[in-house]
Design a protein around this motif. Structure first.
Motif, PDB file in Angstrom:
ATOM      1  N   ASP A  39       0.837  -1.200   0.000  1.00 57.20           N
ATOM      2  CA  ASP A  39       0.000   0.000   0.000  1.00 57.20           C
ATOM      3  C   ASP A  39       0.869   1.247   0.000  1.00 57.20           C
ATOM      4  N   ALA A  40       0.627   2.139  -0.939  1.00 61.06           N
ATOM      5  CA  ALA A  40       1.461   3.338  -1.080  1.00 61.06           C
ATOM      6  C   ALA A  40       1.376   4.250   0.135  1.00 61.06           C
ATOM      7  N   THR A  41       0.184   4.341   0.754  1.00 58.13           N
ATOM      8  CA  THR A  41       0.028   5.203   1.921  1.00 58.13           C
ATOM      9  C   THR A  41       0.853   4.696   3.094  1.00 58.13           C
ATOM     10  N   VAL A  42       0.822   3.395   3.323  1.00 59.56           N
ATOM     11  CA  VAL A  42       1.620   2.805   4.402  1.00 59.56           C
ATOM     12  C   VAL A  42       3.110   2.984   4.110  1.00 59.56           C
ATOM     13  N   GLN A  43       3.498   2.779   2.859  1.00 57.39           N
ATOM     14  CA  GLN A  43       4.898   2.986   2.477  1.00 57.39           C
ATOM     15  C   GLN A  43       5.324   4.436   2.715  1.00 57.39           C
ATOM     16  N   CYS A  44       4.458   5.341   2.319  1.00 56.29           N
ATOM     17  CA  CYS A  44       4.749   6.772   2.482  1.00 56.29           C
ATOM     18  C   CYS A  44       4.953   7.118   3.951  1.00 56.29           C
ATOM     19  N   ASN A  45       4.033   6.642   4.811  1.00 57.45           N
ATOM     20  CA  ASN A  45       4.120   6.961   6.232  1.00 57.45           C
ATOM     21  C   ASN A  45       5.335   6.324   6.896  1.00 57.45           C
ATOM     22  N   SER A  46       5.601   5.060   6.550  1.00 59.81           N
ATOM     23  CA  SER A  46       6.733   4.379   7.182  1.00 59.81           C
ATOM     24  C   SER A  46       8.058   4.988   6.734  1.00 59.81           C
ATOM     25  N   CYS A  47       8.139   5.405   5.461  1.00 58.20           N
ATOM     26  CA  CYS A  47       9.346   6.102   4.989  1.00 58.20           C
ATOM     27  C   CYS A  47       9.537   7.415   5.739  1.00 58.20           C
ATOM     28  N   ALA A  48       8.428   8.126   5.975  1.00 58.69           N
ATOM     29  CA  ALA A  48       8.501   9.388   6.706  1.00 58.69           C
ATOM     30  C   ALA A  48       8.983   9.156   8.135  1.00 58.69           C
ATOM     31  N   CYS A  49       8.524   8.044   8.747  1.00 59.02           N
ATOM     32  CA  CYS A  49       8.998   7.696  10.096  1.00 59.02           C
ATOM     33  C   CYS A  49      10.504   7.470  10.088  1.00 59.02           C
ATOM     34  N   VAL A  50      10.973   6.673   9.121  1.00 59.72           N
ATOM     35  CA  VAL A  50      12.404   6.369   9.052  1.00 59.72           C
ATOM     36  C   VAL A  50      13.206   7.645   8.794  1.00 59.72           C
ATOM     37  N   ALA A  51      12.697   8.495   7.905  1.00 62.16           N
ATOM     38  CA  ALA A  51      13.401   9.746   7.591  1.00 62.16           C
ATOM     39  C   ALA A  51      13.567  10.612   8.836  1.00 62.16           C
ATOM     40  N   THR A  52      12.509  10.694   9.638  1.00 57.68           N
ATOM     41  CA  THR A  52      12.577  11.514  10.852  1.00 57.68           C
ATOM     42  C   THR A  52      13.470  10.865  11.904  1.00 57.68           C
ATOM     43  N   LEU A  53      13.351   9.546  12.066  1.00 59.25           N
ATOM     44  CA  LEU A  53      14.206   8.838  13.026  1.00 59.25           C
ATOM     45  C   LEU A  53      15.680   8.972  12.656  1.00 59.25           C
ATOM     46  N   ALA A  54      15.970   9.024  11.353  1.00 55.44           N
ATOM     47  CA  ALA A  54      17.360   9.072  10.879  1.00 55.44           C
ATOM     48  C   ALA A  54      18.025  10.419  11.105  1.00 55.44           C
ATOM     49  N   THR A  55      17.288  11.393  11.627  1.00 49.62           N
ATOM     50  CA  THR A  55      17.933  12.661  11.989  1.00 49.62           C
ATOM     51  C   THR A  55      18.752  12.496  13.264  1.00 49.62           C
ATOM     52  N   SER A  56      18.568  11.388  13.958  1.00 53.22           N
ATOM     53  CA  SER A  56      19.332  11.082  15.173  1.00 53.22           C
ATOM     54  C   SER A  56      20.561  10.247  14.817  1.00 53.22           C
ATOM     55  N   VAL A  57      21.704  10.625  15.343  1.00 51.17           N
ATOM     56  CA  VAL A  57      22.956   9.893  15.072  1.00 51.17           C
ATOM     57  C   VAL A  57      22.839   8.436  15.517  1.00 51.17           C
ATOM     58  N   LEU A  58      22.309   8.215  16.718  1.00 47.02           N
ATOM     59  CA  LEU A  58      22.195   6.850  17.240  1.00 47.02           C
ATOM     60  C   LEU A  58      21.248   6.006  16.400  1.00 47.02           C
ATOM     61  N   ASN A  59      20.162   6.614  15.953  1.00 46.40           N
ATOM     62  CA  ASN A  59      19.163   5.863  15.191  1.00 46.40           C
ATOM     63  C   ASN A  59      19.664   5.433  13.818  1.00 46.40           C
ATOM     64  N   ARG A  60      20.562   6.213  13.226  1.00 46.13           N
ATOM     65  CA  ARG A  60      21.071   5.847  11.889  1.00 46.13           C
ATOM     66  C   ARG A  60      21.728   4.472  11.927  1.00 46.13           C
ATOM     67  N   GLU A  61      22.554   4.264  12.934  1.00 44.40           N
ATOM     68  CA  GLU A  61      23.229   2.970  13.057  1.00 44.40           C
ATOM     69  C   GLU A  61      22.214   1.851  13.213  1.00 44.40           C
ATOM     70  N   ALA A  62      21.162   2.095  13.997  1.00 47.01           N
ATOM     71  CA  ALA A  62      20.144   1.075  14.229  1.00 47.01           C
ATOM     72  C   ALA A  62      19.381   0.759  12.944  1.00 47.01           C
ATOM     73  N   ILE A  63      19.056   1.791  12.172  1.00 51.77           N
ATOM     74  CA  ILE A  63      18.321   1.585  10.912  1.00 51.77           C
ATOM     75  C   ILE A  63      19.125   0.714   9.960  1.00 51.77           C
ATOM     76  N   VAL A  64      20.410   0.988   9.875  1.00 52.24           N
ATOM     77  CA  VAL A  64      21.276   0.196   8.999  1.00 52.24           C
ATOM     78  C   VAL A  64      21.405  -1.232   9.525  1.00 52.24           C
ATOM     79  N   ALA A  65      21.603  -1.367  10.842  1.00 53.52           N
ATOM     80  CA  ALA A  65      21.761  -2.694  11.446  1.00 53.52           C
ATOM     81  C   ALA A  65      20.515  -3.562  11.246  1.00 53.52           C
ATOM     82  N   GLU A  66      19.336  -2.924  11.182  1.00 56.28           N
ATOM     83  CA  GLU A  66      18.075  -3.660  10.988  1.00 56.28           C
ATOM     84  C   GLU A  66      17.761  -3.893   9.516  1.00 56.28           C
TER      85      GLU A  66
END
Length: 581
Positions: A178-205
């Motif tokens: 679903d494009a809406t779910v994809q859009c929202n989840s990408c937005a979540c990741v984009a916002t979370l990735a503004t944190s230095v600690l979270n970037r490492e976690a996103i990549v590790a996952e």
């Protein structure tokens, strides 16, 4: 603020009690509740739609149902929105296997995300795990959207969201159909990735591959948020390397051609970050037979200012490589760059100057830059923006690098000297750009023809200002450069006359320089005495006792240093002879 009537308030209270007890016929009672109050006049008012960054894809009847279900929070303070009673209800609803109950919780969170002004308690994030993993598409849509709202508005801590385990279900939603779910989840990741600690976690996952896949989505909203998430990941040098290994470069370069200016900007910004590390340049430039440079040159003509500027900054970073500079100049780049320097936008001017300043570091580009008459435009820019730190820095640094014996006439004809002197007198002492301008003028005084023009443009105010700068003991570099200018200009009789009223100040800073621990200051003090003593007025003053004592001390120090040096050299020579023997 308007509230429920007494009758509806009582019905709502009854409903909340029913939910809390999680009775077997809960769903039917919720339906009965809606039917019993849907005609009440207190719910018939029209409300303006709340503004939000991300637009939810909800049917009108769903919005109305959410308003009806959540209206009770408007009669109380914000703390009532997230009280213990509400949390217990949400935990029950979110954990239910019934999608309608989960939908109620998701709608509640959506409403709260639009109304909450303070930080949401950490415990209120726990039900999200069940909601994001729901099998119901509407629950996924509403839950992910509400989390985006909370993250964007700063109502939840980004690191906490990851720490409590919400990152995994968010990343799983990237694979939704679903494009809406994809859009929202990408937005979540984009916002979370503004944190230095979270970037490492996103990549590790394992978040890189799905993001790169969604960056090629046909849905512009999904594409925008996916590329935005990648952009935030490129703020880490370590993750840049992983992105390149996973094939991010071709994807980002392809998105430079997107019809969406936001996607162009995000992808260009990501490439700018990656290009800040020269180790990535070969890979960036060999893709598509060097198509990246052509695309960036094309984006420099974009009508969207931020896209145009970002293309310049990306080219600036790529221009750190001299071979790339040659390729850029050979692509008829300078005329296009010159047009941006004439543009009415200050931000565009600064971006173009960033590229020009880098190109001017390579002396093989000097003739091409000068022949394009760019110097005249630099002079005009500095006259217009003489108090702008960014433009002053770049213009001064560029002129400094272009100043050679061969370019003296071009610099004089360009009004650059006049502009630099005006900028010098308009910038404040604590402005970093003042040092750039002062260093540039000091460099220009080494060239006789330019030095003569500087003297002709100088007056009593300029002289007093330079003397004031030479006394800035807390900024030793600025102090040194200003004193250097005085020393060089003082070789001319016209300028030495301007200095005569300030003889006490000059002797003061010369004495400070001679006592300074740094050799360069001592040398400059001696050089100033040598240059100014041509004037009989200064020659007489320089014979004062305090100054002579300090000069004798330096002389003695020099003799002792020379004797020590001779002893060391003699000792080394003796050792060498003994070794040879």
């Amino acid at each position: 603020m308007e509230m429920f009537c007494d009758s509806c308030r009582q019905r709502l209270k009854n409903l909340m009690e029913l939910i809390q007890r999680a009775s077997k016929n809960l769903l039917q009672k919720i339906k009965d509740f809606f039917e019993s109050i849907q005609c009440c006049p207190c719910l018939k008012r029209n409300k303006p739609a709340p503004s939000r960054l991300y637009k939810p894809v909800l049917q009108q009847h769903e919005k109305e149902a959410a308003q009806e279900f959540l209206q009770h929070i408007e009669e109380a303070s914000e703390s009532k929105v997230t009280d213990t009673e509400c949390l217990e209800v949400l935990q029950t609803l979110a954990a239910s296997e019934n999608p309608s109950l989960q939908q109620s919780a998701a709608l509640y969170y959506l409403h709260v995300s639009e109304q909450l002004k303070s930080e949401m308690p950490e415990k209120y994030l726990e039900p999200y795990c069940a909601l994001l993993q729901s099998n119901d598409l509407d629950v996924q849509r509403n839950a992910s959207l509400s989390l985006v709202n909370l993250l964007v508005e700063g109502n939840v801590n980004k690191e906490t969201v990851v720490q409590i385990g919400l990152l995994e279900p968010i990343l799983e939603l990237l694979g939704s159909g679903d494009a809406t779910v994809q859009c929202n989840s990408c937005a979540c990741v984009a916002t979370l990735a503004t944190s230095v600690l979270n970037r490492e976690a996103i990549v590790a996952e394992g978040g890189i591959k799905p993001l790169l896949g969604l960056a090629k989505s046909y849905d512009p909203r999904v594409q925008q948020n996916a590329v935005g998430a990648i952009l935030n990941l490129t703020r880490s040098d370590k993750i840049q390397l992983l992105l390149c290994k996973e094939g991010a470069l071709p994807v980002l370069i392809l998105q430079l051609q997107s019809p969406d200016s936001e996607v162009q900007y995000y992808s260009c910004s990501a490439l700018t970050n990656i290009a800040s590390n020269p180790r990535h340049h070969p890979n960036m430039l060999q893709i598509g037979d060097g198509i990246l440079l052509k695309m960036l040159l094309s984006l420099m003509s974009s009508s969207v200012v931020k896209v145009c500027c970002q293309a310049c900054y990306c080219l600036r970073n790529l221009s750190l490589n001299e071979d790339t500079q040659a390729d850029i100049v050979a692509m008829n780049f300078l005329p296009q760059l010159h047009e941006l320097l004439k543009f009415s936008s200050k931000s565009v001017n600064e971006a173009a100057l960033a590229v020009l300043s880098t190109l001017s570091e390579n002396h093989s580009n000097t003739d091409a830059i000068v022949s394009e008459n760019i110097l005249k435009t630099l002079g005009k820019l500095l006259l217009i923006h003489k108090t702008s730190p960014g433009i002053s820095n770049y213009v001064a640094a560029t002129i400094h690098k272009l100043a050679t014996s061969e370019t003296q006439k071009a610099i004089i004809d360009s009004q650059c000297v006049v502009a630099l002197l005006q900028a010098l007198s308009h910038l404040r002492v604590h402005d970093e750009s003042l040092l750039y301008v002062t260093v540039c003028i000091a460099e220009l005084t080494k060239h006789e023809t330019i030095r003569t023009q500087i003297i002709q443009e100088s007056d009593a105010n300029m002289t007093a200002y330079l003397l004031m700068l030479s006394s800035q003991s807390e900024n030793i570099d600025l102090c040194f450069q200003a004193a250097w200018i005085i020393s060089q200009l003082g070789r001319d009789e016209m300028f030495s006359l301007l200095l005569r009223p300030h003889v006490r100040e000059i002797i003061g800073y010369i004495l400070r320089f001679l006592k300074h621990q740094e050799i360069r200051f001592q040398h400059l003090g001696l050089l100033t005495i040598r240059n100014l003593r041509k004037d009989s007025h200064f020659a007489a003053v320089f014979r004062e006792r305090e100054l002579m004592v300090q000069l004798n001390r330096i002389s003695q120090q020099t003799v002792e240093t020379e004797e020590l040096l001779q002893a060391v050299l003699f000792h080394k020579e003796g050792d060498q002879k003994q070794h040879n023997w």
